[in-house]
Design a protein around this motif. Structure first.
Motif, PDB file in Angstrom:
ATOM      1  N   TYR A  77       0.855  -1.188   0.000  1.00  0.00           N
ATOM      2  CA  TYR A  77       0.000   0.000   0.000  1.00  0.00           C
ATOM      3  C   TYR A  77       0.890   1.236   0.000  1.00  0.00           C
ATOM      4  CZ  TYR A  77      -3.369   3.553   1.408  1.00  0.00           C
ATOM      5  OH  TYR A  77      -4.148   4.693   1.455  1.00  0.00           O
ATOM      6  N   GLU A  78       0.476   2.256  -0.771  1.00  0.00           N
ATOM      7  CA  GLU A  78       1.239   3.499  -0.851  1.00  0.00           C
ATOM      8  C   GLU A  78       0.306   4.625  -1.284  1.00  0.00           C
ATOM      9  OE1 GLU A  78       5.601   4.776  -2.648  1.00  0.00           O
ATOM     10  OE2 GLU A  78       4.351   3.390  -3.801  1.00  0.00           O
ATOM     11  N   ARG A  79       0.302   5.685  -0.495  1.00  0.00           N
ATOM     12  CA  ARG A  79      -0.523   6.846  -0.855  1.00  0.00           C
ATOM     13  C   ARG A  79       0.149   8.112  -0.322  1.00  0.00           C
ATOM     14  NH1 ARG A  79      -7.019   7.977   0.452  1.00  0.00           N
ATOM     15  NH2 ARG A  79      -6.919  10.233   0.078  1.00  0.00           N
ATOM     16  N   TYR A  80       0.064   9.168  -1.111  1.00  0.00           N
ATOM     17  CA  TYR A  80       0.637  10.456  -0.739  1.00  0.00           C
ATOM     18  C   TYR A  80      -0.415  11.549  -0.868  1.00  0.00           C
ATOM     19  CZ  TYR A  80       4.958   7.854  -1.295  1.00  0.00           C
ATOM     20  OH  TYR A  80       5.942   6.913  -1.167  1.00  0.00           O
ATOM     21  N   ALA A  81      -0.192  12.625  -0.137  1.00  0.00           N
ATOM     22  CA  ALA A  81      -1.053  13.805  -0.227  1.00  0.00           C
ATOM     23  C   ALA A  81      -0.168  15.010  -0.511  1.00  0.00           C
ATOM     24  CB  ALA A  81      -1.838  14.009   1.063  1.00  0.00           C
ATOM     25  N   GLY A  82      -0.550  15.786  -1.534  1.00  0.00           N
ATOM     26  CA  GLY A  82       0.267  16.918  -1.962  1.00  0.00           C
ATOM     27  C   GLY A  82       0.570  17.874  -0.835  1.00  0.00           C
ATOM     28  N   PRO A  83       1.759  18.487  -0.877  1.00  0.00           N
ATOM     29  CA  PRO A  83       2.752  18.430  -1.963  1.00  0.00           C
ATOM     30  C   PRO A  83       3.717  17.239  -1.877  1.00  0.00           C
ATOM     31  CG  PRO A  83       3.510  19.951  -0.295  1.00  0.00           C
ATOM     32  CD  PRO A  83       2.153  19.462   0.170  1.00  0.00           C
ATOM     33  N   THR A  84       3.527  16.338  -0.908  1.00  0.00           N
ATOM     34  CA  THR A  84       4.441  15.199  -0.766  1.00  0.00           C
ATOM     35  C   THR A  84       4.170  14.154  -1.852  1.00  0.00           C
ATOM     36  OG1 THR A  84       4.497  15.547   1.621  1.00  0.00           O
ATOM     37  CG2 THR A  84       5.256  13.421   0.823  1.00  0.00           C
ATOM     38  N   THR A  85       5.236  13.645  -2.442  1.00  0.00           N
ATOM     39  CA  THR A  85       5.143  12.564  -3.422  1.00  0.00           C
ATOM     40  C   THR A  85       6.123  11.471  -3.027  1.00  0.00           C
ATOM     41  OG1 THR A  85       6.902  13.302  -4.935  1.00  0.00           O
ATOM     42  CG2 THR A  85       4.724  14.334  -5.189  1.00  0.00           C
ATOM     43  N   ARG A  86       6.177  10.408  -3.799  1.00  0.00           N
ATOM     44  CA  ARG A  86       7.107   9.306  -3.503  1.00  0.00           C
ATOM     45  C   ARG A  86       8.562   9.751  -3.630  1.00  0.00           C
ATOM     46  NH1 ARG A  86       7.363   4.834  -8.253  1.00  0.00           N
ATOM     47  NH2 ARG A  86       9.484   4.723  -7.471  1.00  0.00           N
ATOM     48  N   ASP A  87       8.798  10.887  -4.302  1.00  0.00           N
ATOM     49  CA  ASP A  87      10.164  11.376  -4.498  1.00  0.00           C
ATOM     50  C   ASP A  87      10.520  12.524  -3.568  1.00  0.00           C
ATOM     51  OD1 ASP A  87      10.616   9.593  -6.692  1.00  0.00           O
ATOM     52  OD2 ASP A  87       9.442  10.933  -7.971  1.00  0.00           O
ATOM     53  N   THR A  88       9.654  12.829  -2.598  1.00  0.00           N
ATOM     54  CA  THR A  88       9.886  13.954  -1.697  1.00  0.00           C
ATOM     55  C   THR A  88      10.653  13.515  -0.455  1.00  0.00           C
ATOM     56  OG1 THR A  88       7.792  14.971  -2.397  1.00  0.00           O
ATOM     57  CG2 THR A  88       8.793  15.796  -0.358  1.00  0.00           C
ATOM     58  N   PRO A  89      11.859  14.058  -0.225  1.00  0.00           N
ATOM     59  CA  PRO A  89      12.530  13.823   1.063  1.00  0.00           C
ATOM     60  C   PRO A  89      11.819  14.644   2.142  1.00  0.00           C
ATOM     61  CG  PRO A  89      14.105  14.455  -0.660  1.00  0.00           C
ATOM     62  CD  PRO A  89      12.729  14.808  -1.146  1.00  0.00           C
ATOM     63  N   HIS A  90      11.071  13.987   2.980  1.00  0.00           N
ATOM     64  CA  HIS A  90      10.233  14.641   4.003  1.00  0.00           C
ATOM     65  C   HIS A  90      11.045  14.844   5.273  1.00  0.00           C
ATOM     66  CE1 HIS A  90       6.778  15.317   6.672  1.00  0.00           C
ATOM     67  NE2 HIS A  90       5.989  15.348   5.605  1.00  0.00           N
ATOM     68  N   LEU A  91      10.838  15.952   5.955  1.00  0.00           N
ATOM     69  CA  LEU A  91      11.480  16.169   7.248  1.00  0.00           C
ATOM     70  C   LEU A  91      10.984  15.110   8.225  1.00  0.00           C
ATOM     71  CD1 LEU A  91      13.199  17.843   9.199  1.00  0.00           C
ATOM     72  CD2 LEU A  91      11.227  19.342   9.544  1.00  0.00           C
ATOM     73  N   THR A  92      11.918  14.423   8.872  1.00  0.00           N
ATOM     74  CA  THR A  92      11.550  13.333   9.773  1.00  0.00           C
ATOM     75  C   THR A  92      11.470  13.754  11.231  1.00  0.00           C
ATOM     76  OG1 THR A  92      13.840  12.607  10.163  1.00  0.00           O
ATOM     77  CG2 THR A  92      12.698  11.673   8.250  1.00  0.00           C
TER      78      THR A  92
END
Length: 372
Positions: A77-92
């Motif tokens: 399962y994989e789902r994103y909500a803008g502006p985050t995408t599968r290629d976005t390095p998100h702040l952890t």
């Protein structure tokens, strides 16, 4: 067939003979494979919880930016909500602390330090705290008079001062200057200062030149992680408390490494003893009745175990679950008994998000025998 290829084949066959399950495992090499789970009512319920509409003016409610579920080494399962995408390095945020723990595991495996070593041996600014050991810092048990108050208590918060005001030029030195309140190892107090002291100590363990790229050479590159960004302070010390960024798919690689006891394909990247330490609860931890659902501290990871008379924090989740957790709902969950890894990025501000609620819904959607 070239000799080198024959040698690799012989080694692979020998491994399969010695450890048969290793040959049946799925690894994200070079990338994750997909085995999407079928839609069902439980999955609808999961999405209704994780991706509920939120008023971004008031910022009340749950906002999930990414939800990724891995089972048996595959994306189900994989789902994103803008502006985050599968290629976005998100702040952890504080998931960074567990990334540091994994990085330290590589140094531990190379014999660079022992848990009982004095932290000052590797970071001389801690000379005023001679009883403070590396293991104490890993358990957030330095005994320093640290206040982790965040934006809700900016005038008294040690972490706000460290990250944004008088401590930001040299965060480890700021933490080292905090007064000793109780003896090291006698009390748990969550501390971003402890984590940044560990980051400075890592420099002393591996040397200045190696430190500059150590998270990449020791951990990220062997795992195939390409998206990682890790900010440092003005002294070049990685801000291990807060400022690592990574895509959800790359963070899941850390989860798979931890689930498989530090082994990556045929290589024992982190010692299994190190993973066991990460997953061992701090013996002197006492659950705070004012904080129901608060996970139990291990070695810069969070555990779902009962301890000292208190029930396990996430009552609907298996006891072997552990997690890397960060501010505003960042999370990497690992549930070995169900072969599940869950990455969740978000922006939760009102405290309504629940680890137990999300994981209960994940289990119902993807582990049918747990559906209620």
């Amino acid at each position: 067939m070239p000799v080198s290829a024959l040698r690799r084949l012989s080694l692979s066959l020998a491994l399969c003979a010695a450890v048969p399950f290793a040959c049946a495992e799925t690894w994200p090499i070079p990338d994750w494979s997909n085995a999407p789970a079928p839609r069902n009512a439980a999955l609808d319920a999961l999405e209704a919880y994780a991706f509920a509409e939120r008023d971004d003016v008031t910022r009340k409610g749950i906002r999930t930016d990414a939800l990724l579920v891995i089972r048996d080494g595959q994306i189900i399962y994989e789902r994103y909500a803008g502006p985050t995408t599968r290629d976005t390095p998100h702040l952890t945020w504080s998931v960074s602390k567990s990334l540091l723990a994994a990085t330290l595991g590589a140094a531990y495996g190379a014999g660079r330090f022992k848990l009982d070593d004095a932290a000052a041996q590797y970071y001389p600014a801690l000379a005023a705290h001679p009883q403070l050991k590396v293991g104490h810092l890993l358990n957030w048990a330095s005994g320093l008079a640290w206040q982790e108050g965040y934006e809700y208590a900016p005038l008294t918060s040690s972490v706000v001062a460290m990250l944004y005001t008088r401590g930001r030029g040299d965060m480890a030195e700021f933490a080292a200057d905090i007064a000793q309140e109780v003896a090291p190892g006698t009390r748990f107090r969550y501390s971003s200062g402890d984590s940044n002291l560990l980051s400075a100590a890592l420099r002393g363990m591996v040397g200045e030149q190696a430190y500059k790229n150590y998270p990449w050479t020791a951990l990220f590159e062997p795992l195939g992680i390409t998206s990682a960004v890790w900010e440092s302070d003005a002294q070049g010390t990685y801000v291990a408390s807060s400022y690592a960024y990574m895509t959800a798919r790359d963070l899941a690689r850390i989860g798979l490494l931890m689930e498989r006891d530090g082994r990556w394909e045929q290589r024992q990247l982190l010692p299994s003893a190190w993973i066991a330490f990460n997953r061992t609860p701090f013996a002197n931890f006492q659950a705070d009745p004012r904080k129901p659902g608060e996970a139990v501290p291990g070695g810069q990871w969070w555990l779902n175990v009962p301890i000292n008379g208190a029930a396990k924090p996430w009552n609907d989740v298996p006891e072997d679950a552990f997690a890397a957790l960060g501010h505003w709902g960042q999370a990497l969950y690992v549930i070995p008994s169900e072969d599940l890894i869950v990455v969740r990025y978000g922006d939760d501000r009102d405290g309504s998000y629940s680890h137990n609620q999300l994981l209960r819904r994940v289990q119902a959607a993807f582990v049918p025998e747990t559906a209620q």
